[in-house]
Design a protein around this motif. Structure first.
Motif, PDB file in Angstrom:
ATOM      1  N   MET A   1       0.857  -1.198   0.000  1.00 49.01           N
ATOM      2  CA  MET A   1       0.000   0.000   0.000  1.00 49.01           C
ATOM      3  C   MET A   1       0.887   1.240   0.000  1.00 49.01           C
ATOM      4  SD  MET A   1      -2.830   1.187   2.839  1.00 49.01           S
ATOM      5  CE  MET A   1      -3.809  -0.297   2.615  1.00 49.01           C
ATOM      6  N   SER A   2       0.637   2.164  -0.927  1.00 47.69           N
ATOM      7  CA  SER A   2       1.413   3.395  -0.982  1.00 47.69           C
ATOM      8  C   SER A   2       0.972   4.329   0.125  1.00 47.69           C
ATOM      9  CB  SER A   2       1.232   4.073  -2.343  1.00 47.69           C
ATOM     10  OG  SER A   2      -0.100   4.543  -2.471  1.00 47.69           O
ATOM     11  N   LEU A   3       1.809   5.358   0.377  1.00 48.22           N
ATOM     12  CA  LEU A   3       1.454   6.320   1.417  1.00 48.22           C
ATOM     13  C   LEU A   3       0.138   7.009   1.100  1.00 48.22           C
ATOM     14  CD1 LEU A   3       4.853   8.044   2.282  1.00 48.22           C
ATOM     15  CD2 LEU A   3       3.573   6.430   3.662  1.00 48.22           C
ATOM     16  N   GLY A   4      -0.087   7.281  -0.203  1.00 49.47           N
ATOM     17  CA  GLY A   4      -1.308   7.963  -0.587  1.00 49.47           C
ATOM     18  C   GLY A   4      -2.560   7.154  -0.348  1.00 49.47           C
ATOM     19  N   GLU A   5      -2.404   5.815  -0.251  1.00 45.54           N
ATOM     20  CA  GLU A   5      -3.566   4.955  -0.043  1.00 45.54           C
ATOM     21  C   GLU A   5      -3.836   4.688   1.423  1.00 45.54           C
ATOM     22  OE1 GLU A   5      -1.970   1.782  -2.405  1.00 45.54           O
ATOM     23  OE2 GLU A   5      -3.415   2.143  -4.009  1.00 45.54           O
ATOM     24  N   ARG A   6      -2.929   5.080   2.289  1.00 46.20           N
ATOM     25  CA  ARG A   6      -3.118   4.817   3.701  1.00 46.20           C
ATOM     26  C   ARG A   6      -4.089   5.820   4.317  1.00 46.20           C
ATOM     27  NH1 ARG A   6       2.990   3.648   6.023  1.00 46.20           N
ATOM     28  NH2 ARG A   6       3.577   2.030   4.541  1.00 46.20           N
ATOM     29  N   LYS A   7      -4.646   5.420   5.469  1.00 43.45           N
ATOM     30  CA  LYS A   7      -5.540   6.331   6.184  1.00 43.45           C
ATOM     31  C   LYS A   7      -4.741   7.489   6.749  1.00 43.45           C
ATOM     32  CE  LYS A   7      -5.137   3.799  10.549  1.00 43.45           C
ATOM     33  NZ  LYS A   7      -5.877   3.078  11.609  1.00 43.45           N
ATOM     34  N   ALA A   8      -5.449   8.589   7.025  1.00 44.86           N
ATOM     35  CA  ALA A   8      -4.792   9.770   7.565  1.00 44.86           C
ATOM     36  C   ALA A   8      -4.195   9.463   8.932  1.00 44.86           C
ATOM     37  CB  ALA A   8      -5.791  10.920   7.670  1.00 44.86           C
ATOM     38  N   ALA A   9      -3.081  10.111   9.193  1.00 45.51           N
ATOM     39  CA  ALA A   9      -2.411   9.930  10.480  1.00 45.51           C
ATOM     40  C   ALA A   9      -3.140  10.718  11.566  1.00 45.51           C
ATOM     41  CB  ALA A   9      -0.971  10.398  10.377  1.00 45.51           C
ATOM     42  N   GLU A  10      -3.037  10.237  12.776  1.00 50.09           N
ATOM     43  CA  GLU A  10      -3.566  10.981  13.920  1.00 50.09           C
ATOM     44  C   GLU A  10      -2.599  12.080  14.348  1.00 50.09           C
ATOM     45  OE1 GLU A  10      -4.078   7.918  16.781  1.00 50.09           O
ATOM     46  OE2 GLU A  10      -5.534   6.811  15.585  1.00 50.09           O
ATOM     47  N   LEU A  11      -1.312  11.827  14.122  1.00 52.70           N
ATOM     48  CA  LEU A  11      -0.262  12.756  14.541  1.00 52.70           C
ATOM     49  C   LEU A  11       0.867  12.689  13.522  1.00 52.70           C
ATOM     50  CD1 LEU A  11       1.090  14.532  16.837  1.00 52.70           C
ATOM     51  CD2 LEU A  11       2.034  12.387  17.707  1.00 52.70           C
ATOM     52  N   VAL A  12       1.378  13.850  13.128  1.00 52.17           N
ATOM     53  CA  VAL A  12       2.547  13.908  12.250  1.00 52.17           C
ATOM     54  C   VAL A  12       3.546  14.886  12.856  1.00 52.17           C
ATOM     55  CG1 VAL A  12       3.444  14.593   9.995  1.00 52.17           C
ATOM     56  CG2 VAL A  12       1.349  13.257  10.131  1.00 52.17           C
ATOM     57  N   ILE A  13       4.783  14.433  13.008  1.00 51.70           N
ATOM     58  CA  ILE A  13       5.873  15.298  13.464  1.00 51.70           C
ATOM     59  C   ILE A  13       6.677  15.698  12.241  1.00 51.70           C
ATOM     60  CG2 ILE A  13       7.853  15.496  15.009  1.00 51.70           C
ATOM     61  CD1 ILE A  13       6.721  13.110  16.582  1.00 51.70           C
ATOM     62  N   ILE A  14       6.806  16.991  11.997  1.00 52.39           N
ATOM     63  CA  ILE A  14       7.510  17.481  10.819  1.00 52.39           C
ATOM     64  C   ILE A  14       8.803  18.175  11.220  1.00 52.39           C
ATOM     65  CG2 ILE A  14       5.353  17.748   9.529  1.00 52.39           C
ATOM     66  CD1 ILE A  14       5.596  20.798   9.996  1.00 52.39           C
ATOM     67  N   ASN A  15       9.703  18.276  10.235  1.00 52.50           N
ATOM     68  CA  ASN A  15      10.964  19.028  10.404  1.00 52.50           C
ATOM     69  C   ASN A  15      11.825  18.497  11.550  1.00 52.50           C
ATOM     70  OD1 ASN A  15      10.244  20.799   8.292  1.00 52.50           O
ATOM     71  ND2 ASN A  15       9.047  22.066   9.719  1.00 52.50           N
ATOM     72  N   GLY A  16      11.805  17.193  11.729  1.00 53.17           N
ATOM     73  CA  GLY A  16      12.693  16.595  12.711  1.00 53.17           C
ATOM     74  C   GLY A  16      14.010  16.187  12.084  1.00 53.17           C
ATOM     75  N   THR A  17      14.924  15.756  12.922  1.00 51.85           N
ATOM     76  CA  THR A  17      16.198  15.207  12.455  1.00 51.85           C
ATOM     77  C   THR A  17      16.448  13.892  13.178  1.00 51.85           C
ATOM     78  OG1 THR A  17      17.407  16.494  14.127  1.00 51.85           O
ATOM     79  CG2 THR A  17      17.209  17.454  11.922  1.00 51.85           C
ATOM     80  N   LEU A  18      17.247  13.029  12.551  1.00 54.95           N
ATOM     81  CA  LEU A  18      17.623  11.758  13.165  1.00 54.95           C
ATOM     82  C   LEU A  18      19.101  11.799  13.522  1.00 54.95           C
ATOM     83  CD1 LEU A  18      15.782   9.226  10.795  1.00 54.95           C
ATOM     84  CD2 LEU A  18      15.010  10.108  13.010  1.00 54.95           C
ATOM     85  N   PRO A  19      19.473  11.223  14.669  1.00 55.11           N
ATOM     86  CA  PRO A  19      20.878  11.283  15.085  1.00 55.11           C
ATOM     87  C   PRO A  19      21.839  10.660  14.077  1.00 55.11           C
ATOM     88  CG  PRO A  19      19.494  10.592  16.906  1.00 55.11           C
ATOM     89  CD  PRO A  19      18.626  10.585  15.686  1.00 55.11           C
ATOM     90  N   GLU A  20      21.387   9.620  13.373  1.00 53.51           N
ATOM     91  CA  GLU A  20      22.299   8.856  12.531  1.00 53.51           C
ATOM     92  C   GLU A  20      22.341   9.314  11.082  1.00 53.51           C
ATOM     93  OE1 GLU A  20      18.376   6.530  12.778  1.00 53.51           O
ATOM     94  OE2 GLU A  20      19.603   7.832  14.048  1.00 53.51           O
ATOM     95  N   THR A  21      21.472  10.246  10.667  1.00 50.56           N
ATOM     96  CA  THR A  21      21.432  10.681   9.277  1.00 50.56           C
ATOM     97  C   THR A  21      21.302  12.189   9.196  1.00 50.56           C
ATOM     98  OG1 THR A  21      19.029  10.443   9.168  1.00 50.56           O
ATOM     99  CG2 THR A  21      20.348   8.526   8.521  1.00 50.56           C
ATOM    100  N   ALA A  22      21.640  12.737   8.025  1.00 54.24           N
ATOM    101  CA  ALA A  22      21.505  14.169   7.783  1.00 54.24           C
ATOM    102  C   ALA A  22      20.163  14.451   7.127  1.00 54.24           C
ATOM    103  CB  ALA A  22      22.644  14.659   6.895  1.00 54.24           C
ATOM    104  N   GLY A  23      19.725  15.685   7.211  1.00 53.05           N
ATOM    105  CA  GLY A  23      18.506  16.093   6.532  1.00 53.05           C
ATOM    106  C   GLY A  23      17.278  16.030   7.419  1.00 53.05           C
ATOM    107  N   SER A  24      16.204  16.634   6.934  1.00 53.27           N
ATOM    108  CA  SER A  24      14.953  16.702   7.671  1.00 53.27           C
ATOM    109  C   SER A  24      14.149  15.422   7.501  1.00 53.27           C
ATOM    110  CB  SER A  24      14.142  17.900   7.187  1.00 53.27           C
ATOM    111  OG  SER A  24      12.936  18.025   7.891  1.00 53.27           O
ATOM    112  N   VAL A  25      13.369  15.085   8.515  1.00 53.72           N
ATOM    113  CA  VAL A  25      12.555  13.871   8.466  1.00 53.72           C
ATOM    114  C   VAL A  25      11.197  14.158   9.091  1.00 53.72           C
ATOM    115  CG1 VAL A  25      13.335  12.962  10.705  1.00 53.72           C
ATOM    116  CG2 VAL A  25      12.577  11.385   8.923  1.00 53.72           C
ATOM    117  N   ASN A  26      10.184  13.468   8.600  1.00 54.32           N
ATOM    118  CA  ASN A  26       8.831  13.565   9.124  1.00 54.32           C
ATOM    119  C   ASN A  26       8.382  12.186   9.584  1.00 54.32           C
ATOM    120  OD1 ASN A  26       8.689  16.328   8.198  1.00 54.32           O
ATOM    121  ND2 ASN A  26       8.314  15.523   6.140  1.00 54.32           N
ATOM    122  N   VAL A  27       7.561  12.138  10.623  1.00 58.47           N
ATOM    123  CA  VAL A  27       7.081  10.867  11.165  1.00 58.47           C
ATOM    124  C   VAL A  27       5.571  10.944  11.321  1.00 58.47           C
ATOM    125  CG1 VAL A  27       7.142   9.281  13.138  1.00 58.47           C
ATOM    126  CG2 VAL A  27       9.241  10.429  12.391  1.00 58.47           C
ATOM    127  N   ALA A  28       4.871   9.931  10.808  1.00 63.09           N
ATOM    128  CA  ALA A  28       3.412   9.854  10.930  1.00 63.09           C
ATOM    129  C   ALA A  28       3.043   8.747  11.897  1.00 63.09           C
ATOM    130  CB  ALA A  28       2.773   9.596   9.568  1.00 63.09           C
TER     131      ALA A  28
END
Length: 567
Positions: A1-28
């Motif tokens: 199932m693609s992201l577009g086919e999944r149900k809407a998230a209850e919570l999304v965290i945007i503009n985060g970073t991960l300790p082990e990688t560079a760049g911005s990340v979002n979590v649903a």
């Protein structure tokens, strides 16, 4: 199932970073689990009812898992008992002043916690023995392995002028041979047996306040290493079967939001026997939560805590070489009159725990006790070929050969860098420089393939996991910086894993928590800045902005935690 086919998230965290990688990340997040971790594509899961949190570049971490945190004892020492720790008193006279001024509790006793001879020096028994003749007073030390009692408490406990010390215990004596008021390990039960039970409403109130504090620190999971029939001797008498039942009631009422794995305690810090463990298991106490229908991912009884020995500072750690001011080897605090008898008793205890399908968490601070504990685990596992994920608590190792044995038999290792940081100078004095340098061989353990985790051992040290991580990385003490060439240093990412994914293994829970990945539990700690990859000292400047537990926000900016003060 693609992201577009999944149900809407209850919570999304945007503009985060991960300790082990560079760049911005979002979590649903939805349904208590992580739906997706990625870039702009995750935003497709934002719907009309989705709550969006902007991390503003802050690090997104799996929820912190403190794999050795005395939850009930910590709650009571912070919110239930009188504090005489280093922040409250810098001398025995100040301790006496605090005890002299306070009113007794509802049960007529004064219970206090936190004295430390590293801070106060010797002489506590002499100062406190004749204090408060109107009220029984019991004061536990910072480690929970020693207590001081006044004469009124001795009388309330029925202790005469020449009591014999129980197996696994030590009684301090005056020059005339009478009890001085100092009781160590198994001997503490001579006093705590007289303590009235802590009211359940007090346990629950303190637990709820402490839970809020833990969430404010980003902690979403912990191991409570010792509640049950033997817990009355531990840290003020709160770690009893009553406490187990209070936690169960909190879970059933929907008030428990921190995940807890619990070890049963059938004896105190000394004197455990196979009969005690056998009778405890025969009672069926280990089935308490399953019989109540409590989700084991939230609250479960995982195993049994076993004290193989005591501590180096009290002279009750069992070492292969002499140590300390008495220049002795110490001994195990298991029931028995000889080393061979105590070793056989430990083997039978671990066999019983293993046969019950439970996990043995074995407290061992001396290298001889650690070797005996590992031998007992290997023998128990050999009976049926099952790896029980039994583990060593604290631990001491004379060589890396011992670490390879742990790895080969899937024996875990849980230790406490913040204790080494706080008491390093005392440990060095007791053990000598060579053994001190090998104390807590974190890097060697990881290289050997040992499932290592690092934990606070609160209330012995603070629950602030940033201090534990920094202590593991720098190997510094309060009085001396860590050596840059210390071979037992680990990296900040290794230390973070030792407080997230690796303790999930200890919990038999690596399939559902400990990582920020789709399908895993949505237990998330959000810092107010990026992970300090280059300078671990910067971690102290990072604050926990948000904490998510099972998909629900349990701490956010601006919330006042009840745990930030003692009221």
């Amino acid at each position: 199932m693609s992201l577009g086919e999944r149900k809407a998230a209850e919570l999304v965290i945007i503009n985060g970073t991960l300790p082990e990688t560079a760049g911005s990340v979002n979590v649903a997040v939805a349904g208590g689990a992580v739906l997706a971790v990625g870039g702009q594509d995750v935003l497709a899961l934002v719907g009309p009812g989705t709550r969006v949190i902007d991390a503003e570049g802050g690090a997104l971490l799996p929820g912190i898992n403190d794999a050795h945190l005395h939850f009930i004892a910590s709650a009571m020492t912070r919110f239930g008992y009188l504090d005489v720790g280093a922040s409250a008193a810098s001398s025995w006279q100040e301790v006496a002043g605090i005890l002299a001024a306070v009113a007794p509790g509802r049960d007529g006793w004064i219970r206090a916690h936190g004295w430390d001879e590293v801070v106060l020096g010797p002489g506590g028994a002499e100062v406190l023995l004749e204090l408060r003749p109107d009220t029984p007073v019991v004061v536990f030390d910072q480690t929970g392995h020693q207590l001081l009692a006044n004469r009124t408490a001795l009388e309330a406990a029925g202790i005469g002028r020449a009591p014999a010390a129980p197996a696994g215990g030590v009684i301090g004596r005056t020059a005339s041979g009478e009890p001085s008021g100092l009781f160590v390990d198994a001997a503490m039960e001579m006093i705590t047996a007289a303590l009235p039970p802590v009211p359940r409403e007090d346990l629950r109130s303190a637990a709820l306040k402490f839970q809020r504090l833990l969430h404010a620190q980003g902690i979403t999971s912990l191991t409570e290493p010792g509640l049950g029939p033997g817990g009355k001797s531990l840290l003020g008498g709160a770690c009893t079967t009553d406490a187990l039942e209070v936690l169960g009631a909190m879970a059933l009422d929907g008030d428990l939001t921190v995940r807890i794995n619990t070890l049963l305690l059938f004896a105190g810090t000394g004197g455990i026997s196979a009969d005690m463990v056998g009778n405890g298991l025969a009672s069926g106490l280990q089935h308490l939560y399953t019989q109540q229908g409590i989700d084991p991912r939230l609250l479960r009884i995982a195993g049994v805590k076993v004290f193989a020995d005591g501590t180096p500072r009290s002279g009750t750690a069992w070492m292969t070489e002499p140590y300390g001011e008495q220049c002795s080897h110490g001994s195990m605090v298991v029931a028995g009159s000889t080393d061979a008898g105590r070793t056989a008793e430990l083997n039978e205890i671990v066999r019983l725990v293993h046969a019950a399908g439970l996990q043995a968490g074995i407290h061992a601070t001396g290298d001889a006790a650690t070797e005996a504990a590992v031998d007992a685990i290997i023998a128990a596992q050999a009976t049926d070929g099952r790896r029980g994920r039994h583990y060593i608590i604290h631990g001491a190792f004379s060589s890396n050969d011992s670490l390879h044995r742990l790895a080969a038999h899937d024996v875990g290792y849980s230790t406490n860098p913040a204790i080494r940081a706080a008491a390093g100078d005392l440990i060095r004095r007791l053990l000598g420089p060579e053994r001190y340098d090998r104390h807590q061989p974190l890097n060697s353990a990881l290289k050997a393939g040992v499932k290592l985790n690092i934990a606070s051992d609160s209330p012995v040290t603070d629950t602030d996991w940033r201090r534990t991580v920094a202590a593991a990385v720098t190997r510094a003490t309060v009085h001396s910086p860590g050596r840059p060439d210390d071979p037992e240093r680990i990296t900040s990412l290794q230390a973070l894993q030792a407080m997230t994914s690796l303790p999930a293994w200890q919990d038999h829970a690596e399939a559902f928590k400990g990582q920020l990945a789709p399908g895993m539990a949505a237990d998330i700690c959000v810092l107010d800045g990026a992970w300090p990859a280059a300078d671990i000292d910067e971690l102290a400047e990072r604050q926990v902005a948000w904490t998510i537990a099972a998909g629900s926000v349990v701490h956010e900016p601006g919330w006042v935690s009840a745990g930030l003060d003692r009221t």
